[in-house]
Design an enzyme around this catalytic site. Structure first.
Site, PDB file in Angstrom:
ATOM      1  N   GLU A 280       0.867  -1.110   0.045  1.00 47.66           N
ATOM      2  CA  GLU A 280      -0.077  -0.230   0.010  1.00 47.66           C
ATOM      3  C   GLU A 280       0.880   1.442  -0.018  1.00 47.66           C
ATOM      4  O   GLU A 280       0.600   2.232  -0.667  1.00 47.66           O
ATOM      5  CB  GLU A 280      -1.027  -0.059   1.333  1.00 47.66           C
ATOM      6  N   GLU A 283       2.102   1.724  -3.529  1.00 46.63           N
ATOM      7  CA  GLU A 283       0.921   2.177  -4.272  1.00 46.63           C
ATOM      8  C   GLU A 283       0.745   3.591  -4.009  1.00 46.63           C
ATOM      9  O   GLU A 283       0.523   4.250  -5.072  1.00 46.63           O
ATOM     10  CB  GLU A 283      -0.405   1.329  -3.782  1.00 46.63           C
ATOM     11  N   CYS A 300      -8.315  -2.054   3.880  1.00 48.92           N
ATOM     12  CA  CYS A 300      -8.445  -3.166   4.672  1.00 48.92           C
ATOM     13  C   CYS A 300      -9.653  -3.447   5.393  1.00 48.92           C
ATOM     14  O   CYS A 300      -9.818  -4.530   6.186  1.00 48.92           O
ATOM     15  CB  CYS A 300      -7.216  -3.325   5.465  1.00 48.92           C
ATOM     16  N   SER A 320      -7.525   2.204  -2.621  1.00 47.62           N
ATOM     17  CA  SER A 320      -6.178   1.046  -2.764  1.00 47.62           C
ATOM     18  C   SER A 320      -6.453  -0.270  -3.541  1.00 47.62           C
ATOM     19  O   SER A 320      -7.631  -0.571  -2.998  1.00 47.62           O
ATOM     20  CB  SER A 320      -5.268   1.171  -1.521  1.00 47.62           C
ATOM     21  N   LYS A 359     -15.797  -9.602   7.603  1.00 47.96           N
ATOM     22  CA  LYS A 359     -14.782 -10.364   7.188  1.00 47.96           C
ATOM     23  C   LYS A 359     -15.437 -11.843   6.492  1.00 47.96           C
ATOM     24  O   LYS A 359     -14.836 -12.206   5.619  1.00 47.96           O
ATOM     25  CB  LYS A 359     -13.707 -10.667   8.138  1.00 47.96           C
ATOM     26  N   GLU A 362     -16.343 -10.819   3.153  1.00 44.45           N
ATOM     27  CA  GLU A 362     -15.333 -10.479   2.090  1.00 44.45           C
ATOM     28  C   GLU A 362     -14.533 -11.736   1.843  1.00 44.45           C
ATOM     29  O   GLU A 362     -14.359 -11.803   0.652  1.00 44.45           O
ATOM     30  CB  GLU A 362     -14.305  -9.700   3.227  1.00 44.45           C
ATOM     31  N   GLU A 367     -14.082 -12.187  -6.367  1.00 42.61           N
ATOM     32  CA  GLU A 367     -12.705 -12.114  -6.969  1.00 42.61           C
ATOM     33  C   GLU A 367     -11.448 -12.476  -5.819  1.00 42.61           C
ATOM     34  O   GLU A 367     -10.399 -12.323  -6.188  1.00 42.61           O
ATOM     35  CB  GLU A 367     -12.533 -10.658  -7.268  1.00 42.61           C
ATOM     36  N   CYS A 504     -10.800  -1.610  14.290  1.00 42.09           N
ATOM     37  CA  CYS A 504     -11.021  -3.013  14.541  1.00 42.09           C
ATOM     38  C   CYS A 504     -11.221  -3.513  15.656  1.00 42.09           C
ATOM     39  O   CYS A 504     -12.059  -4.501  16.393  1.00 42.09           O
ATOM     40  CB  CYS A 504      -9.938  -4.018  13.748  1.00 42.09           C
TER      41      CYS A 504
END
Lengths: 572, 426, 157
Positions: A280, A283, A300, A320, A359, A362, A367, A504
């Site tokens: 990241e 990036e 994230c 990102s 999550k 996710e 993908e 989190c």
């Protein structure tokens, strides 16, 4: 403003104007029962369990929403008050599916505790709750309306804190229900699966989808190589489920536990958190140097990703392309780790322990796979892990500390702070600074971006560049920054967004209760772990360095793109 | 019967401003705008002893002074025309009969408390009254009574109409405010009270239609003459909506101090078909059911207060001996079950349990224990509900269990002397 | 006129602020065949006023005059508050149910009539009373109800 003097149960007390009777009682150590009241939310005054007697008032008053008055005489423990509270709970129980013994909240239910504390022993009223179909339409959350007591906390968190508004009061009177519009399921509306509604629900009306049994099953399957990863925020909160202080760090005990119950390898999501920082950070530098979309937004937090996909798809290019640490871990486990140990990726099962309900969804994104192998197979929340531990009868508090396995067991202080709002930003800047300037960063604590504050900003000089960053936690705060971007007024380079309030550590899969007081302690635990870490910068993680040397070759390289980066979808 | 507040209803063409002005219309507004300071107006209203006519009977002048004393650029006046109390149709008579009088009252209220914006919240069941009001407002805007610089003075005030949509609870002022804000009409807890923090958190005066209709009258004739109507504690007149088993149903303006007997037998011609009176419910479905022994009760705030009875909206529902008390209570509680907003526990959950128990008793399966349960549920609702709806919902139940207890016992024994509660009959 | 344009016109006319939600819902319902709010209409309103759909639906289902179910051309609302209930209200409901062969809450197959209960409509002086669309009818007897329905049916022919 002059102080107010009043008398509660015969005791005189002086308090500030605007204090409620409930707060004044607290000062006198009188513990008034409450149900709709939540310390981090607006006062609702709707459950009426906190009623008290006020001299001169015809009716009882709800202490949570009644301010004190000069000379007021309050009685909190009369027969009239006690009976009203009991009868109120009886009314609630009559419309509540009281299958306590098999309820997910057995033992952590506020209604159950109150009924016990207030000595409710009668059951005079007809049961009037209806057993409606349970909504388990999505991978993350389950809603059971037969348990809902209509306190409205979930609505407040969904609308006011998260700005999502997936659920609301439908109908009125005794037909009122809290649910998504138009008789739809959660999967059909713009729910981001953050699970904040679970954290504030006093009963078992909303909970995470239970995946515990799947883990037990793969552990017994001899053909499977089962690895587990543990997210940073889990280690500072799991202890709460075992009577430890919030913020207590029990990482080594968790590792030991996993080894005991038969995981083939026990790894740390922190490892891929460090990796995320490398990818990241690079990036970000690439975007800055090549006129890419700025500000760049972190990626994230899966609840946050669902939010921007639903509500601001036009800004998706700002996000990102890095997968989250959970997904990076899975992708590497089934490629690098599989190759290295000569295991067929199809035989590897990746289990994650996350503070998060989103999550779970996710991991199920289409993908998120490599050559047909999904990165992550099973996701458990912190709460589910606690249930597993209890079910296995192993006393975690008595276990010795053990170390994570190699190669994904080595991590830095920069990774552990991913668990708190501002942590990703701080970790990224520690690395970006040194990558760009090639100088050692001396004062590595970026305190401006720490803590539970809604939106935090900082400026850091990195070589010739003044890097301007912002951090938001909670989606309604994210919205403020997104609107600035839309208006072209966000002159930041990098913005960290965490879906859940506090980051989190306040995730929708964390132990209940998770009030702001408790979150503060978890945050403290996180930064303690960072300050005690031997290595505190992600790019100094030797295992990460090794990984690039052996496998990935370079950040943003071909392999990275295939395994560690992803793309998003307009869901509006 | 008197003709003070309703003097023009049915006498003039409701939308003729000429008619209204020919009958002293807008004289009060002109007087206050040119000759009185806001404080003087509030003093005059205070001196008149006017109390709210919507049900709570709060002193109007005092309420106005609360709003006036708030320092806020933005204040509101709301006319509560959400007349939802069953058996009440007196505001409709005023709205349809003389809309200008109510609007004049609102403009005066706006001037007195320092508000520039008014809302009329009218129940959705009165579409025709809404049309009349819309036209009336247009006319007044054209004539310079509404809008900028009213009658050339430095005072601007305009009014917007908002519709209810079938929610009785919106008659409660904070629920009404929620509804205007575009929300479900769920009551707020109080304090803060609307005069301090109402619509959008601003100081807000909410007055009932009939209360506002009194304003131009008081300011025209003066508080002294006004107080000659009524009694010491209850000045002025009251519009009563009389319905039920009575010869002449309708709305009647009476002076405070009149007895129920006078209303029923002298004004309304007694009961139809010479039937005997069983009870009178005073104040609509949320009111007390009084047996014939209490017919000499005077309609006066203090007298009623002593008896723990409210006058409510002034609805007088007369029932003859054919009515089964339990059947009646069942229908009353069905109403509240339908209308509860669902916010607070006792009101949301209480009504349906009461209905279940009443049904059980009607079906002949009731026990003495059920009567105890009814009692405790009713008490809980009255004692702990968040707003007036839930607090008043069990009033009819409580009063009938007090005055007609034998009828509950009879039903438990499997017997109904009226026979009208039987299932499947009409 | 297509739904979207119709709804947008109403919103423009009433104002685009969130407080106008109830006014807009009522007006869209009034101007919709079947006197109801379709899912599509609710979604358009939610998007235009930037109010979450869950709340738009919450408001729509709170107020009993708003329906999210298609209704008949003639909406017959029977008052079931005490003054009507005890003056033959039960008879009124039974008679309508018998003559139309539907229950209260239902719509006739030809989409002509819907039966609903309503709280007091302020017509207690002519109890038992009903409302059909915006018109009040009182002092009802079975015979009156029969002829009332006949008149309405004839108008359709």
């Amino acid at each position: 403003m002059t102080d107010i003097r009043l008398n509660i149960d015969g005791f005189d007390i002086t308090v500030n104007p605007g204090t409620t009777i409930l707060e004044a009682c607290k000062r006198l150590k009188i513990n008034i029962p409450t149900l709709c009241y939540h310390p981090d939310q607006d006062i609702k005054g709707s459950c009426r369990v906190c009623v008290v007697e006020v001299e001169g008032n015809k009716n009882l008053v709800a202490s949570c929403c009644t301010p004190v008055k000069e000379g007021m005489k309050v009685k909190t423990n009369t027969k009239r008050v006690r009976e009203a509270r009991k009868n109120m709970l009886e009314l609630i129980l009559a419309n509540h599916n009281g299958d306590c013994l098999t309820c997910v909240r057995n033992g952590s239910c506020e209604l159950q505790a109150l009924c016990d504390e207030l000595n409710v022993r009668n059951d005079n009223l007809d049961k009037v709750y209806s057993k409606l179909p349970i909504d388990n339409s999505n991978p993350s959350l389950v809603r059971d309306l037969s348990k809902c007591i209509k306190c409205g906390r979930c609505i407040e968190v969904c609308h006011k804190v998260q700005g999502v508004g997936a659920i609301y009061n439908v109908n009125r009177s005794c037909e009122m229900e809290i649910r998504p519009p138009l008789n739809k399921n959660l999967s059909d509306v713009q729910c981001v699966y953050c699970g904040q509604c679970i954290n504030v629900c006093p009963v078992g009306a909303i909970y995470e989808k239970d995946d515990i049994e799947k883990v037990w099953d793969v552990l017994e399957d001899e053909n499977k190589h089962v690895v587990v990863q543990v997210a940073p925020a889990v280690r500072v909160s799991l202890g709460e489920e075992f009577n430890l202080e919030p913020g207590s760090i029990i990482t080594g005990k968790i590792v030991n536990y996993f080894k005991k119950i038969g995981f083939d390898k026990v790894f740390d999501t922190n490892f891929t958190a460090d990796l995320t920082i490398i990818e990241e950070g690079n990036e970000l530098l690439y975007r800055i140097n090549n006129g890419g979309k700025l500000p760049m937004l972190t990626s994230c937090s899966p609840g946050w990703i669902r939010y921007i996909e639903h509500f601001y798809p036009e800004l998706l290019e700002h996000v990102s392309t890095c997968k989250s640490p959970q997904q990076m871990f899975g992708a590497l486990a089934k490629s690098y780790y599989a190759e290295k140990n000569n295991i067929n990726p199809k035989d590897i099962v990746v289990v994650s322990i996350m503070p998060c309900t989103a999550k779970k969804a996710e991991a199920k994104r289409e993908e998120m796979n490599n050559e047909g192998n999904s990165d992550v197979d099973i996701v458990l929340t912190t709460r589910e892990l606690a249930k597993m531990i209890k079910e296995s009868r192993i006393q975690i508090n008595d276990l010795e500390e053990e170390k994570f396995d190699d190669p994904f067991g080595i991590s830095t202080g920069a990774a552990v702070i991913f668990g708190a709002s501002g942590g990703v930003m701080e970790a990224a800047l520690r690395t970006v600074y040194e990558v760009v300037t090639k100088n050692e960063l001396e004062n590595i604590d970026l305190k401006e971006v720490r803590g539970l504050k809604d939106i935090k900003e900082a400026k850091v000089k990195v070589g010739d560049l003044n890097v301007k960053v912002a951090v938001a936690n909670g989606l309604n705060n994210a919205k403020v920054l997104l609107d600035l971007i839309k208006e072209g007024k966000a002159d930041y380079h990098f913005i960290e967004i965490m879906c859940c309030p506090g980051g989190c550590i306040g995730g929708g899969g964390q132990p209940i209760p998770g009030t702001n007081d408790i979150k503060e302690k978890r945050v403290k635990g996180i930064y303690n772990a960072d300050s005690k870490a031997k290595i505190r910068k992600s790019h100094k993680n030797p295992a990460v360095v090794e990984l690039y040397k052996e496998f990935l070759i370079k950040p943003l390289g071909e392999k990275s793109h295939k395994l560690l980066h992803t793309h998003y979808k307009d869901r509006s | 019967m008197v003709n003070l507040i309703s003097r023009l209803c049915g006498k003039i063409s409701p939308l003729s401003i000429k008619d209204y002005k020919n009958n002293k219309g807008f004289k009060a507004l002109e007087k206050v705008l040119f000759k009185m300071e806001p404080e003087d107006i509030i003093d005059e209203i205070k001196n008149s002893n006017l109390r709210g006519r919507g049900g709570a009977a709060f002193p109007t002048g005092l309420k106005w002074s609360f709003v006036a004393s708030e320092k806020n650029e933005c204040k509101y006046v709301i006319c509560n025309a959400d007349e939802g109390e069953p058996g009440t149709f007196k505001d409709k008579i005023l709205l349809d009969g003389c809309p200008f009088q109510i609007i004049e009252g609102m403009i005066i209220a706006g001037y007195a408390v320092g508000a520039k914006t008014g809302y009329i919240y009218i129940r959705g069941e009165y579409p025709k009254s809404r049309n009349i009001l819309t036209k009336a407002l247009d006319i007044l805007r054209n004539e310079g009574y509404l809008g900028k610089n009213i009658l050339g003075k430095e005072f601007s005030f305009d009014i917007e109409i908002r519709s209810g949509a079938g929610a009785y609870v919106c008659g409660e002022e904070t629920a009404l405010i929620e509804s205007i804000e575009g929300n479900p009409g769920r009551s707020r807890f109080k304090p803060p009270y609307p005069p301090n923090q109402g619509l959008w958190g601003r100081p807000t005066l909410v007055n009932n239609v009939e209360t506002l209709a009194n304003i131009p009258i008081i300011l025209s004739i003066g508080s002294k003459e006004y107080k000659e109507y009524g009694t010491e504690s209850s000045a002025g007149t009251k519009l009563l909506s009389v319905s039920g088993s009575i010869v002449n149903k309708g709305v009647y303006e009476v002076e405070f101090g009149i007895t129920l007997r006078e209303v029923i037998y002298d004004i309304c011609g007694g009961l139809r078909d010479n039937k005997k009176l069983k009870f009178v419910q005073l104040g609509g479905s949320s009111g007390a059911c009084l047996p014939k022994e209490m017919l000499d009760t005077k309609l006066d705030f203090d007298k009623l207060n002593e008896l723990d009875i409210g006058l409510g909206s002034g609805a007088v529902f007369v029932s003859n001996e054919d009515t089964c008390i339990l059947d009646f209570i069942k229908s009353t509680m069905e109403f509240f079950k339908h209308e509860s907003c669902g916010k607070c526990t006792p009101c949301r959950e209480g009504n349906r349990h009461i209905i279940n128990i009443i049904n059980r008793i009607i079906d002949g399966d009731g026990t003495e224990r059920d009567l105890e349960l009814l009692n405790s549920l009713a008490l809980l609702m009255k004692d702990t509900s968040l707003c007036g709806l839930g607090q008043a919902a069990p009033t009819a139940l409580i009063t009938t269990m007090k005055y007609f207890s034998e009828e509950y016992i009879e039903h438990i024994k499997g017997y109904c002397k009226t026979g009208s509660c039987g299932k499947g009959e009409f | 006129m297509d739904l979207k344009k119709k709804v947008l016109d109403i919103i423009k006319n009433k104002g685009e602020t969130p407080d106008k939600l109830l006014e807009i819902l009522l007006e869209v319902q009034n101007k919709t065949k079947g006197k109801y709010l379709s899912e599509e209409a609710l979604i358009i309103i939610s998007n235009e006023l930037k109010i979450p759909l869950s709340k738009v639906y919450g408001v729509a289902t709170f107020y009993s005059m708003i329906s999210t179910k298609k209704r008949g051309k003639y909406l017959i609302q029977i008052c079931n508050s005490s003054p009507c209930y005890l003056n033959g209200g039960k008879m009124v409901a039974k008679t309508f149910e018998k003559l139309l062969n539907i229950k209260v809450g239902e719509t006739t197959k030809d989409n002509l009539f819907t039966l609903e209960y309503t709280s007091c409509i302020g017509a207690c002086d002519i109890a038992p009373a009903i409302k059909i669309n915006d018109e009040y009818y009182g002092n009802l007897t079975p015979e009156k109800i029969k002829s009332l329905l006949n008149v309405l049916r004839e108008e359709e022919c």
